[in-house]
Design a protein around this motif. Structure first.
Motif, PDB file in Angstrom:
ATOM      1  N   GLY A 125      -5.123   3.554  -8.551  1.00 33.62           N
ATOM      2  CA  GLY A 125      -4.860   3.545  -7.119  1.00 33.62           C
ATOM      3  C   GLY A 125      -3.624   2.749  -6.730  1.00 33.62           C
ATOM      4  O   GLY A 125      -3.458   2.386  -5.571  1.00 33.62           O
ATOM      5  N   ARG A 126      -2.736   2.522  -7.686  1.00 27.44           N
ATOM      6  CA  ARG A 126      -1.517   1.754  -7.414  1.00 27.44           C
ATOM      7  C   ARG A 126      -0.255   2.602  -7.489  1.00 27.44           C
ATOM      8  O   ARG A 126       0.843   2.078  -7.373  1.00 27.44           O
ATOM      9  N   TYR A 127      -0.399   3.898  -7.668  1.00 33.50           N
ATOM     10  CA  TYR A 127       0.762   4.778  -7.776  1.00 33.50           C
ATOM     11  C   TYR A 127       1.481   4.841  -6.433  1.00 33.50           C
ATOM     12  O   TYR A 127       0.866   4.935  -5.383  1.00 33.50           O
ATOM     13  N   GLY A 128       2.799   4.773  -6.487  1.00 34.31           N
ATOM     14  CA  GLY A 128       3.603   4.848  -5.274  1.00 34.31           C
ATOM     15  C   GLY A 128       3.946   3.493  -4.705  1.00 34.31           C
ATOM     16  O   GLY A 128       4.711   3.400  -3.758  1.00 34.31           O
ATOM     17  N   ALA A 129       3.387   2.445  -5.291  1.00 29.33           N
ATOM     18  CA  ALA A 129       3.708   1.080  -4.888  1.00 29.33           C
ATOM     19  C   ALA A 129       4.564   0.453  -5.980  1.00 29.33           C
ATOM     20  O   ALA A 129       4.296   0.617  -7.172  1.00 29.33           O
TER      21      ALA A 129
ATOM     22  N   TYR B 242       7.749   9.316 -12.354  1.00 35.79           N
ATOM     23  CA  TYR B 242       7.254   8.184 -13.141  1.00 35.79           C
ATOM     24  C   TYR B 242       7.821   6.850 -12.654  1.00 35.79           C
ATOM     25  O   TYR B 242       7.514   5.796 -13.212  1.00 35.79           O
ATOM     26  N   SER B 243       8.624   6.860 -11.582  1.00 26.10           N
ATOM     27  CA  SER B 243       9.229   5.628 -11.073  1.00 26.10           C
ATOM     28  C   SER B 243       8.154   4.599 -10.759  1.00 26.10           C
ATOM     29  O   SER B 243       7.184   4.894 -10.074  1.00 26.10           O
ATOM     30  N   GLY B 244       8.390   3.390 -11.227  1.00 26.42           N
ATOM     31  CA  GLY B 244       7.453   2.302 -10.970  1.00 26.42           C
ATOM     32  C   GLY B 244       8.011   1.253 -10.029  1.00 26.42           C
ATOM     33  O   GLY B 244       7.295   0.341  -9.627  1.00 26.42           O
ATOM     34  N   ARG B 245       9.283   1.387  -9.708  1.00 28.18           N
ATOM     35  CA  ARG B 245       9.930   0.394  -8.847  1.00 28.18           C
ATOM     36  C   ARG B 245      10.620   1.080  -7.680  1.00 28.18           C
ATOM     37  O   ARG B 245      11.131   2.186  -7.810  1.00 28.18           O
ATOM     38  N   CYS B 246      10.676   0.355  -6.554  1.00 25.01           N
ATOM     39  CA  CYS B 246      11.463   0.820  -5.418  1.00 25.01           C
ATOM     40  C   CYS B 246      12.945   0.707  -5.799  1.00 25.01           C
ATOM     41  O   CYS B 246      13.288   0.090  -6.812  1.00 25.01           O
TER      42      CYS B 246
ATOM     43  N   MET C 219       0.835  -1.186   0.000  1.00 25.97           N
ATOM     44  CA  MET C 219       0.000   0.000   0.000  1.00 25.97           C
ATOM     45  C   MET C 219       0.880   1.249   0.000  1.00 25.97           C
ATOM     46  O   MET C 219       1.940   1.258   0.580  1.00 25.97           O
ATOM     47  N   THR C 220       0.410   2.296  -0.628  1.00 29.83           N
ATOM     48  CA  THR C 220       1.189   3.521  -0.706  1.00 29.83           C
ATOM     49  C   THR C 220       1.029   4.335   0.568  1.00 29.83           C
ATOM     50  O   THR C 220       0.042   4.220   1.278  1.00 29.83           O
ATOM     51  N   THR C 221       1.996   5.171   0.829  1.00 29.03           N
ATOM     52  CA  THR C 221       1.974   6.005   2.027  1.00 29.03           C
ATOM     53  C   THR C 221       1.992   7.488   1.664  1.00 29.03           C
ATOM     54  O   THR C 221       2.417   8.301   2.457  1.00 29.03           O
ATOM     55  N   LEU C 222       1.523   7.827   0.482  1.00 32.40           N
ATOM     56  CA  LEU C 222       1.531   9.219   0.039  1.00 32.40           C
ATOM     57  C   LEU C 222       0.304   9.951   0.575  1.00 32.40           C
ATOM     58  O   LEU C 222      -0.799   9.402   0.597  1.00 32.40           O
TER      59      LEU C 222
END
Length: 126
Positions: A86-90, A108-112, A1-4
């Protein structure tokens, strides 16, 4: 889950939209001949071979820059789609949150960082 937070997400969405508009303008403007939206400049038969070689090198560089901008545009569109879903930031690989600092640097980063490092190492190994 994102924390933004909502304000962080809004700021990142705004930055993505601004950069998207800049890239579209560049792709249609300064790279228009590369993209086929306007005819390329043509050298006459009296052109010197050095001028022809310089033009070819410049055209190859501009084509590479246009490809880079197009790739970034695709990454931005994918990030905007993740926002809508709803998946942005993950991270797209592991699902862990992508740090806000990373998203500010490259929205635009999609990966950690860990998954991006593994992705790049795998790509280099191929």
């Amino acid at each position: 889950m994102t924390t933004l937070t909502c304000s962080e997400l809004g700021l990142l969405q705004q930055r993505l939209g601004e950069r998207r508009r800049e890239l579209l303008a560049a792709l249609h403007g300064e790279y228009g001949d590369v993209a086929g939206t306007r005819p390329p400049e043509v050298l006459g038969p009296e052109s010197h071979p050095d001028e022809t070689a310089s033009r070819k090198a410049r055209d190859e560089l501009r084509a590479a820059l246009a490809r880079h901008d197009f790739d970034e545009l695709q990454q931005i569109d994918a990030a905007l789609a993740r926002m809508v879903a709803g998946r942005y930031g993950a991270c797209v690989d592991c699902g862990d949150p992508i740090g806000y600092e990373r998203l500010v640097a490259a929205p635009y980063s999609g990966r950690c960082v860990s998954c991006q490092t593994a992705f790049e190492q795998h790509r280099v190994a191929r």
